[in-house]
Design a protein around this motif. Sequence first.
Motif, PDB file in Angstrom:
ATOM      1  N   SER A  25       0.847  -1.188   0.000  1.00 45.29           N
ATOM      2  CA  SER A  25       0.000   0.000   0.000  1.00 45.29           C
ATOM      3  C   SER A  25       0.881   1.236   0.000  1.00 45.29           C
ATOM      4  O   SER A  25       1.870   1.301   0.732  1.00 45.29           O
ATOM      5  N   LYS A  26       0.545   2.206  -0.846  1.00 45.65           N
ATOM      6  CA  LYS A  26       1.380   3.406  -0.999  1.00 45.65           C
ATOM      7  C   LYS A  26       1.031   4.441   0.059  1.00 45.65           C
ATOM      8  O   LYS A  26       0.485   5.492  -0.212  1.00 45.65           O
ATOM      9  N   GLU A  27       1.397   4.115   1.283  1.00 43.64           N
ATOM     10  CA  GLU A  27       1.233   5.036   2.392  1.00 43.64           C
ATOM     11  C   GLU A  27       2.592   5.642   2.704  1.00 43.64           C
ATOM     12  O   GLU A  27       3.622   5.071   2.364  1.00 43.64           O
ATOM     13  N   GLN A  55      -2.973   4.154  -7.914  1.00 47.22           N
ATOM     14  CA  GLN A  55      -2.751   5.271  -7.003  1.00 47.22           C
ATOM     15  C   GLN A  55      -2.617   4.796  -5.559  1.00 47.22           C
ATOM     16  O   GLN A  55      -2.042   5.497  -4.725  1.00 47.22           O
ATOM     17  N   LYS A  56      -3.135   3.596  -5.271  1.00 51.36           N
ATOM     18  CA  LYS A  56      -3.143   3.114  -3.901  1.00 51.36           C
ATOM     19  C   LYS A  56      -2.119   2.016  -3.631  1.00 51.36           C
ATOM     20  O   LYS A  56      -1.738   1.795  -2.480  1.00 51.36           O
ATOM     21  N   THR A  57      -1.688   1.309  -4.676  1.00 51.01           N
ATOM     22  CA  THR A  57      -0.761   0.204  -4.469  1.00 51.01           C
ATOM     23  C   THR A  57       0.463   0.327  -5.374  1.00 51.01           C
ATOM     24  O   THR A  57       0.403   0.947  -6.440  1.00 51.01           O
TER      25      THR A  57
END
Length: 269
Positions: A25-27, A55-57
């Motif tokens: 996850s792109k946090e 956009q999220k991973t």
Amino acid sequence: MVRDLFMFAGLNERSQIVWFKIIYSKEPGSLSSIINFLEKENAFIMFGHLDNITQKTGEYSVFIELDKNIDPEDFARKIKELDVVSEVEYGISKYRMIYSADFPLNVVGVRGVAARALTIVDIIKTLNQNVPHAEGLLTMSGLKGGIHSAKYFKSILNLNDSNFADVLAELYRAVGWGILEIECDPKTYQGKIIVKDSFIADVYGGSDQPVCAFMSGYFAGYLTDYFGKNISVREVSCKATGKNVCEHIISPAPSGGTGQEYQLRGETR
């Protein structure tokens, strides 16, 4: 592109090469937590690349040298236990040969393979020695490949007069075909392409005639599809004949026939 392709020479009996494809996850700090974990586990990162899937991973494909006593499956399980990781795949490069985290390979939108330059040049030599009008056939083969590449790049990029040459040059370097210097006027469709370290010319050996007809065709196909106008490319200087570099001249194709007909007649010299 083959960003996750690598070769590991030599064999260390005390270690193993394992690749991991990690979906995370792109946090903020997520990738750092993965890398910190690998360092903490004394995993030697030999090669890796990132691919922002959505956009999220993201995807982190990494080749790691591990102690031979470490179980790769257990190591993959530990990676997946990280809060930011959702999926993990792994594989072992037992003999440290070419390996990829993805199969089949994808090169410019279609399946690709890794081949020795000598293998391709042997095919070219066999055609030149046994097939009438081999040069025209090789040019036609390149023409089709160049057309496909231009169509693919137009589908994923804003291909325009400011970047069409750079995209082609980057492709050639990425797949190991050569280093390009391109001068092409998008208004007159005239120019030249210098190829340094052409894989065809370097491996072909000495020749009385230029041997890179396939590349001439590839350039012609790429430019023809990009400009929407039949473009001719002919090799006027080749490293195989003793020159320092290979030089291809760009010009509008003569009227009175299609670009493919012109190339097939072998009139590129």
